[in-house]
Structures are given as C-alpha cells and as structure tokens.
Scaffold this motif. Structure first.
Motif, mmCIF file in Angstrom:
data_model
loop_
_atom_site.group_PDB
_atom_site.id
_atom_site.type_symbol
_atom_site.label_atom_id
_atom_site.label_comp_id
_atom_site.label_asym_id
_atom_site.label_seq_id
_atom_site.Cartn_x
_atom_site.Cartn_y
_atom_site.Cartn_z
ATOM 1 N N TYR B 215 0.835 -1.203 0.000
ATOM 2 C CA TYR B 215 0.000 0.000 0.000
ATOM 3 C C TYR B 215 0.867 1.249 0.000
ATOM 4 O O TYR B 215 0.595 2.222 -0.702
ATOM 5 C CB TYR B 215 -0.930 0.018 1.217
ATOM 6 N N ALA B 218 2.199 1.823 -3.358
ATOM 7 C CA ALA B 218 1.166 2.302 -4.268
ATOM 8 C C ALA B 218 0.893 3.780 -4.033
ATOM 9 O O ALA B 218 0.690 4.555 -4.971
ATOM 10 C CB ALA B 218 -0.112 1.486 -4.065
ATOM 11 N N ASP B 221 3.387 5.821 -5.591
ATOM 12 C CA ASP B 221 3.167 5.873 -7.040
ATOM 13 C C ASP B 221 1.952 6.702 -7.410
ATOM 14 O O ASP B 221 1.599 6.799 -8.587
ATOM 15 C CB ASP B 221 2.979 4.455 -7.595
ATOM 16 N N ALA B 223 -1.310 6.164 -6.383
ATOM 17 C CA ALA B 223 -2.586 5.466 -6.505
ATOM 18 C C ALA B 223 -3.531 5.935 -5.405
ATOM 19 O O ALA B 223 -3.139 6.031 -4.247
ATOM 20 C CB ALA B 223 -2.359 3.964 -6.396
ATOM 21 N N LYS B 227 -7.876 2.854 -6.528
ATOM 22 C CA LYS B 227 -6.864 2.103 -7.298
ATOM 23 C C LYS B 227 -6.179 1.070 -6.404
ATOM 24 O O LYS B 227 -5.874 -0.045 -6.842
ATOM 25 C CB LYS B 227 -5.805 3.071 -7.854
ATOM 26 N N GLN B 228 -5.928 1.475 -5.160
ATOM 27 C CA GLN B 228 -5.289 0.526 -4.254
ATOM 28 C C GLN B 228 -6.169 -0.697 -4.047
ATOM 29 O O GLN B 228 -5.703 -1.830 -4.047
ATOM 30 C CB GLN B 228 -5.040 1.187 -2.889
ATOM 31 N N THR B 229 -7.476 -0.445 -3.865
ATOM 32 C CA THR B 229 -8.415 -1.554 -3.680
ATOM 33 C C THR B 229 -8.383 -2.471 -4.902
ATOM 34 O O THR B 229 -8.304 -3.691 -4.797
ATOM 35 C CB THR B 229 -9.842 -1.006 -3.488
ATOM 36 N N LEU B 230 -8.445 -1.828 -6.062
ATOM 37 C CA LEU B 230 -8.536 -2.577 -7.314
ATOM 38 C C LEU B 230 -7.289 -3.414 -7.566
ATOM 39 O O LEU B 230 -7.359 -4.540 -8.034
ATOM 40 C CB LEU B 230 -8.742 -1.578 -8.447
ATOM 41 N N HIS B 231 -6.117 -2.861 -7.258
ATOM 42 C CA HIS B 231 -4.885 -3.531 -7.649
ATOM 43 C C HIS B 231 -4.155 -4.251 -6.526
ATOM 44 O O HIS B 231 -3.251 -5.020 -6.789
ATOM 45 C CB HIS B 231 -3.939 -2.515 -8.310
ATOM 46 N N ILE B 232 -4.535 -3.978 -5.292
ATOM 47 C CA ILE B 232 -3.865 -4.690 -4.198
ATOM 48 C C ILE B 232 -4.865 -5.539 -3.402
ATOM 49 O O ILE B 232 -4.708 -6.748 -3.296
ATOM 50 C CB ILE B 232 -3.149 -3.712 -3.234
ATOM 51 N N THR B 233 -5.894 -4.894 -2.888
ATOM 52 C CA THR B 233 -6.807 -5.609 -1.993
ATOM 53 C C THR B 233 -7.485 -6.771 -2.705
ATOM 54 O O THR B 233 -7.468 -7.908 -2.233
ATOM 55 C CB THR B 233 -7.879 -4.636 -1.453
ATOM 56 N N PRO B 235 -6.832 -8.397 -5.638
ATOM 57 C CA PRO B 235 -5.962 -9.526 -6.008
ATOM 58 C C PRO B 235 -5.522 -10.340 -4.792
ATOM 59 O O PRO B 235 -5.381 -11.562 -4.880
ATOM 60 C CB PRO B 235 -4.769 -8.852 -6.670
#
Lengths: 566, 323
Positions: B215, B218, B221, B223, B227-233, B235
């Motif tokens: 996080y 991200a 970067d 995010a 975006k964090q939810t979409l790409h980290i949480t 997955p």
C-alpha cells in the motif's frame, strides 16, 4: 538428541491420549456384553406343572425386555429403569424378575434406532418389547421373531383385560398379519383426539349468541366476533376461528377437518364408504365444498390470512392471547393451553361446544384409536404366561383402583404419593424427597394398564356433580382444566360422529413409493384453492391425478387388507 | 525387515553432495515414526466414522430391511434411483434445489467479499471489530428460532416488514412465505444475511496478511484509495475467494434443509420443496433407508464431479491449488 527427546515426549502424550480413548470406549462397551443370555435364566424354572400360569411364581421366573426411557422420567437416587421400585415390586408381589437387555434415553427417536440396529446386527431380541412406532412394530412383526400373541391373550388374560380389549374389537387390526394377532395392543384412554369447539363464552354472552348448531350459525357468530367484538378489538385484530393447515388438514389441535365433516368426509384418513369399502377421505366429493367454504372464510377474515403457515401450536397463540373466538380441539385443552388465557384477558372464559352440522345435519370429526403402541412376545420366551400374570394384576388393581386396592392413593408410596401419620395421602411437594410424577412409566408396559373408557367415566361422574372420591377423580379435578368434565360430556354427546382412521395395517407397496407424492399434491392443491390461487375445478383435477398416479392402486391394496381383517 | 531396510540404506549411500537425498518410504518412517503415531488417532477416527460407513452405500441398491441386514436384504439394482426419477415432481425438486443453492452460493461469496473490502477501509479498530462481531452473530442462531422470528416479521398481518412496506412505501402487503417466488427470495436473502458475517471473517483474515509495504508503495506511485483496492486488496483476496468458492460448489445440491424445513408450507411446495425436504418426507419418515441412501449417493456423485471440475478450473484460471 534434543529433537529425539521431544519426539518421544510427543509420542508419549499421544499414546496416553490414545490409550485413554481406548479405555473410554472399553468401559462404554463394557456394559453390554454382560447382557446376552440374561433371559435364559428363566428357562430353568419348573416346566412340569399342568398349568404354568400362576399368580405368583416360586422360584421366580424372568422376563427380559428393553427400555426406551423418556428423558423427562425421574428416578430416586440409586435407582434406574433396570432396578426400580417397579422391578422390586414385580419380584416381591408376583415372583417375576424383570431383566433388562439394554435401555436408552429416548431422545431423537433413539429407542427406535437402537431396536433397528439390534435387529440388523442379529442381536438377541427381548422376551417382551413394547413399541409405539407403527413402522417399527411392523418391521418387528415381519422379522418373524415374535409369536402369536392373540392366542396367548385368549388363554391367559383375565376378564377385566379382555373386557377392556373388547371395547373396540378393531384394536387388533393394526397388528394382525395373515389373520394372526401378532402383538397385544397397548390400550390407551379413549377420545383423547376427538374434537369439539372451544368458544369464548364471555363473548357469546355479551353478544347474546347461542351455541352454533350449524355451519351457518357458526358463520353468524364469526361475523359478530369479528365486526362487533365485545372486547373492543378491531376486525383485523380478531381471529374469529383459529385454524392452521401447515402440518395437515387432520392433526391434533386447531385443524379444519370437522368443516369437511359437515360435507360428509374427514380428509387425510381412510373412512368407510357407504358400500362398506375403505375410501381416502381427501378425494371425497364433499371436500370441494369444504375447501370453498374455507376460502370464503379466509376472504372474509374468519380464519387467519396465513393459515397455511400455522401449525398446531401457532393456532393456540391467538386463543391464549385472547384475540381468538373459537378454536377446535380435544377435550383436554381446558387445561393446556387455554388455562393461560385468563392471565392475558381478564374475564376470558372458554366453554366446550359440539361440532356444528351441515345443512342436512351431517357432521363428522376425526376419532381416537383405543390403543397406542403394541407389546410383542418373543417366540423363544420361556414363560409367556408370566407376562399375563404381570398385566392381569395391573388391570385388576391399577387400571381403575377402587378403595382398598394397593394402588388406591397412587402408584408407589414414596414416589408419586406419601402417607402422613394418620394414613392420609400426600401429593406433589408434600412427598418427602419430592414427587416422582410418573412411576407408571416404570412398568413393563408403558403406563401400566389403561382401560380406554375409565378416564371418561370418571369425567362423566364429575360432570354429574359427583364429589371426587377415587384417586382418578381427584387427579382429574386437581390437574386438568376447569371445563374438562363438561367437555367430556360434549364429546360423548356426539359420539356417533367420531370417525377413526380405518386403515391401520402396514404401508402397502404402492403407498411406499407413491404416498408421499400424493400427500404433497393434496396439501398443495387444497391450500392453493383456499388461498384463491387455483379455481375450485383444481380439486377435480387433483382427484383425477390422485387416482391415476397410484391412488387407485393404493385404494385396492387398502381394501384387500381391510377384507382380511373384516 | 532386513530386506526392506537394505534398499533404504543403499539409497542413502548413493546420494552425494548437499542435495537432500531422495529416500525410501521406510527411511522416513524410521526417522519420523513419532509423527506418524500422532496422526494415527485421527486416521483411525476417519476410517471408523468416514470410510467404514461408506459400506452402507450398498443400501442404495437394496430393498433394505433392518432384520435382514446389509447381507440379507434383497438386491433391487437401480430401482431406488428409478423411484427418484419416476416421480412427477422430481425434476422440479432438483430444479428448486439448484436455483436456491446457486443463488445462495454466489451471493454468499459476493456479499462477504464486498463487505470485507468496505470493513477493511474503516480506520477505527473498535468500530471495525464491533461491526464484524455484529454481522457474525446470526451465524450462531438456529433456523428453528429464526424460522419463528421470520414468520412473525414477514407476516402479512401486522408483521414489521409489511407494516413498513404498506405504511412508508404505500405498497400492497407481500406474502413472503406464501408466494413461491417471494419464498425463494426470502430464503436466499435470509440465508445470506445469516451467513455473510462468517464469510467476512475469512476474507478479513486474508486481508490481514497483506504486506502494508504494498500500500505504501502504491501511495508513493500516486494510486488513490480506489486504485489501491482494485490492484492490491482484490488480487490479495482472490485466492481465498477461489478456495471458498470451490469448497462451496460441493454444496450445490444442499439448499439448506433446516432453513427450508422450518419455513416452507404447502403453498410453496411448487417452488420451495428441495431434495433434502423431499428425502425427509419420502425416506426418513417412512423408514425407507434404501431410498434415502440412493438420493444421498446421487447427491454425492454430482457434488464430486462439480468439485473436481471447479478445482480444475481454479487451477487453470487462477493457477491456484489447494492440494
């Protein structure tokens, strides 16, 4: 090395646990191996006598049995069903030793399961077994390990027992196989399940209404209860007639079977048709009118809008809450559940009234069999006559105890009653060490011995204004509801309208494969008609489907059975 | 003993260097036997209570009579299965089961998934725990109790839900438990309400294992939260979601006996009668053990096929394996 030591410690732990488990299971199983062969002891007693039947056996003879113990049954410290006051009594009074092969606390049908397991694993069957479950009884009879009990009954049973049994000669039917009476029906009190109407007398008085004699009268009454409620309830709050259809149209409380009775049939049971054959009540043409009547009542708000969701207990809720005007049910409802109504509504009074008739005077209600369960006698039992010694004694002395009987005040002194210094009986909390409510359940046959009409005769005596003198009369006054005696007279008044389920034989082969489906479409169609989801014609279609989907086959099988016992 | 041990010893001698030697079964047994002994009780348990009873499956092909036993009862081949499919309503019952079970399965996966993500965003630990416990609680209530509560809540005569519908929204009262379609809806929604708290706990556990560094990186970067939810949480939760989904698929023919049994009534037989309630009436109540076993076997076979399929799919699509 350290690792190795740890490994050992773990292993030791595990081994300990394992051995403990093993020990547990050993001790658990240890109770049973001692039992097989218990009943063979009886075989040694004298067999040379001319008449083996005696009032007391010396040396004692043994009867082996198995027990399903009601979880609510209590015992004195140190006693159990295998060794109770009743087993000691049998040995001392009659010289009969009651031996237990096993016993099980009868929750979740444990007794039936255990008997089935014992059967399938080929274990020894007891000399005497009493079962309530109709299917299990048929299985046991079919297993061929039990003998012609009817012949023994004719030979050894005493007059009192025979008289009780002959009150309804049909009691044998359920346990007759190929003309042989394979089991002795356990007699029970009559009319426990016969219906009458409980009506709020205080509402009737306030509205100046008379007892409803016909269905039309009843409708008038429901209309008045709903729209002119003496308790000040709004029409939506009143349940003029509390009935439910969830379990069945023919059950033990709050069902509408008697409404169909006014049109000449009782649903969900086999009735005798005019030509003497048996006919399934739910396909009788009178059902259609009854269903339409119920639909009309639902539309008018006389019966609960959600009656299809209501089971027996639910129907008693508005009655007890004081918002229902009428509830159909048996005579004992004055005690439970209706006794509590007064707590919710001051001045609420329930009175029993007869079942109203149709326009042509027709009325029917579902009846009560005089038996509940059966006692089977093992083929290999050494002394079957001993069982009759036991039961004859109870029928003579316990079934209807008069003054001077050993059971005059109750069953066992120090259990359900006690005597004070002057010889007067004490009950309930006055019994030293607390009362044991049902020592009757300690007997070989559940409830000892019951004569079907004794309960009602006592009630009729009380209704006539007689002071309670016998134990039974006193018990009826103290532990039943205030209107029970009156209700009994109402039940007796209409005795001729009581229709018992006529088919009590083993399920026929088509029944096994088709009956559930037929019952399902029956319940579905009836409810859908009452709730207006299907027109009345759906009933005719149901009858046609019922007949073609196995109903006709079942009917002929049922009549085949009926011809064998007629 | 001598003979069996020699290959193991040989095998040990043949390996060279630092590579762990591939030893025979007996070598490991000799070394690890305490652990095997530890597993033993569980194994015995499994054999006694899971594998031995499977022998009873032969009942599905018999006209089982308790006094004749497994060996003495008459063999009837596939007759029991024929009964099942000869009944006019069996297709309907299977269809009801599938509809109710599939909806429950999907919603019981999606609802906790979404709820766990939302709950994960709550900063206040106390509130998070409180909500988590609150939604978890219904899981412990029995359907016998809930059945009674629901019947009252959903009643058309003064039930809370219908009072709100008529009073606030001016709608006609809905007969939730007496109308087939509404019955299915009620059954599914109430089951999801009861069980989603349990699933949420599982997903939250997965989220607790996510490395916070991801996080932070991200955020560096640029995010945002979404975006964090979409790409980290999401997955991070997918593998566990696949496990839960795969395991749930085995239950596709279990639409929940206790729930339906406590809520259904003759009015909704057409849309609410499921395989289990059907078995209860047709087999258990009538003592037809053979028939009951046949349906049980039928259910198990279907479930087995589905579990194998979904497991393959999970491997192919998400490259995830449980075993």
């Amino acid at each position: 090395m350290i690792v190795k030591k740890r490994g050992f410690a773990h292993t030791l732990c595990m081994l300990l646990i394992v051995s403990m488990l093993a020990a547990c299971s050993n001790s658990g199983g240890g109770n049973e191996p001692a039992n097989p062969g218990a009943s063979t002891n009886g075989g040694t007693a004298g067999t040379t006598e001319e008449n083996p039947y005696k009032d007391k056996y010396d040396p004692p003879v043994a009867i082996s049995t198995v027990w399903g113990v009601d979880p609510a049954l209590t015992f004195r410290d140190g006693e159990s069903i295998e060794n109770s006051v009743a087993t000691r009594w049998a040995l001392e009074t009659l010289g009969i030793e009651v031996k237990s092969l096993w016993s099980v606390t009868d929750t979740n049908n444990a007794f039936v399961t255990k008997v089935r397991l014992a059967m399938s694993s080929g274990q020894q069957m007891p000399d005497i077994i009493t079962v309530n479950d109709q299917l299990l009884a048929q299985d046991l009879i079919d297993s061929g390990r039990f003998q012609d009990a009817g012949a023994l009954f004719d030979q050894y049973a005493n007059e009192k027992w025979k008289a009780a049994m002959s009150l309804d000669p049909n009691v044998w039917n359920a346990y007759t196989k190929d003309g042989v009476r394979m089991g002795i029906p356990v007699l029970d009190y009559a009319y426990n399940n016969d219906y009458l109407l409980w009506i709020r007398q205080d509402w009737m008085d306030a509205l100046g209404l008379d007892a409803p004699e016909t269905i039309a009268d009843l409708e008038e009454m429901m209309e008045a209860f709903r729209n002119n409620n003496p308790q000040g309830l709004s029409p939506e709050q009143v349940t003029p007639l509390s009935v439910g259809f969830k379990s069945s149209m023919n059950t033990w409380m709050g069902d509408p079977s008697w409404v169909f009775g006014a049109y000449g049939t009782i649903p969900s049971q086999w009735n005798e048709a005019e030509d003497g054959s048996l006919m399934y009540g739910s396909v009788h043409e009178g059902m259609k009118e009854g269903l339409l009547k119920l639909k009309e009542w639902r539309d008018k708000g006389y019966i609960p809008k959600e009656a299809a969701l209501w089971d027996e207990n639910k129907t008693s809720e508005p009655a007890v809450a004081g918002t229902a005007g009428i509830i159909p049910g048996p005579y004992w409802m004055s005690g439970w559940p209706l006794l509590d109504t007064e707590k919710n509504v001051e001045g609420a009074v329930w009175k029993p009234y007869p079942i109203p008739t149709g326009e042509d005077g027709t009325a029917m209600r579902h009846g009560t069999h005089f038996f509940k369960g059966v006692t089977l006698i093992n083929k290999d039992m050494a002394h079957p006559e001993a069982f009759f010694t036991y039961q004859n004694y109870l029928f003579d002395n316990l079934a209807d105890p008069q003054e001077g009987s050993p059971f005059e005040y109750g069953v066992f002194e120090g259990y359900d009653y006690a005597l004070d210094a002057n010889g007067n009986p004490l009950y309930l909390d006055d019994v030293p060490g607390g009362t044991i409510t049902a020592p009757l359940r300690y007997f070989l046959v559940r409830d000892g011995a019951r004569i079907p009409d004794v309960q009602f005769q006592a009630l009729m005596n009380l209704a006539d204004g007689k002071e309670p003198t016998t134990y039974r009369e006193k018990e009826l006054v103290s532990s039943y509801g205030p209107e029970t005696a009156l209700a009994a007279t109402v039940v007796m008044e209409q005795e001729e309208i009581s229709k018992k389920e006529m088919f009590v034989g083993p399920p026929t082969s088509t029944m096994k494969s088709r009956m559930d489906y037929l019952k399902k479409i029956e319940a579905q169609t009836f409810n859908e008609i009452i709730f207006g989801e299907k027109p009345a014609e759906a009933f005719d279609q149901f009858v046609a489907t019922w007949k073609s989907s196995g109903g006709d086959d079942i009917t002929s099988e049922v009549n085949e059975w009926y011809n064998t016992i007629k | 003993m001598e003979q069996t041990q020699t290959p193991a010893v040989k095998a040990g001698k043949q390996t060279r260097g630092n590579r762990p030697p591939r030893q025979s079964f007996f070598y490991y047994l000799a070394k690890q036997w305490p652990f095997h002994v530890m597993v033993l009780p569980a194994l015995v348990f499994l054999i006694l209570f899971a594998y031995l009873p499977m022998g009873g499956l032969v009942m599905a092909f018999q006209d089982f009579k308790p006094w004749l036993g497994l060996t003495g009862s008459e063999w009837v081949g596939l007759d029991q299965f024929r009964y099942l499919f000869e009944r006019e309503d069996s297709l309907q019952v299977i269809w009801n089961t599938l509809v109710i079970a599939v909806f429950k399965m999907v919603l019981n996966l999606l609802a906790p998934f979404g709820f766990a993500i939302l709950l994960n965003e709550i900063r206040k630990q106390l509130l998070k725990r409180f909500v988590q416990t609150l939604v978890y609680l219904p899981h412990f209530l029995s359907w016998v109790i809930l059945g009674g509560i629901l019947t009252d809540l959903l009643s058309t005569e003064g039930g809370l839900v219908n009072r709100i519908l008529t009073g606030v929204f001016g709608m006609e009262p809905i007969f939730f438990l007496g109308n087939g379609d509404w019955f299915r809806f009620t059954v599914i929604v109430s089951d999801v309400w009861k069980e989603f708290g349990f699933g949420t706990v599982v997903f939250l556990a997965a989220l607790a294992g996510v490395n916070p560094a991801l996080y932070e990186a991200a955020e560096v970067d640029g995010a945002n939260r979404w975006k964090q939810t979409l790409h980290i949480t999401i997955p991070a939760m997918l593998p566990i979601a696949i496990v839960v989904g795969t395991l749930a698929l085995g239950n596709v023919l279990n639409a929940g006996f206790d729930q339906i049994f406590n809520l259904y009534n003759p009015l909704v037989y057409a849309k609410g009668d499921i395989i289990d309630t059907f078995v209860y009436r047709a087999a258990i109540l009538n003592g037809e053990m053979g028939f009951g076993t046949a349906i049980g076997l039928f259910k198990s076979v279907i479930s087995f096929v589905l579990v194998v399929m979904s497991y393959r799919m999970a491997y192919k699509l998400a490259n995830y394996r449980i075993f």
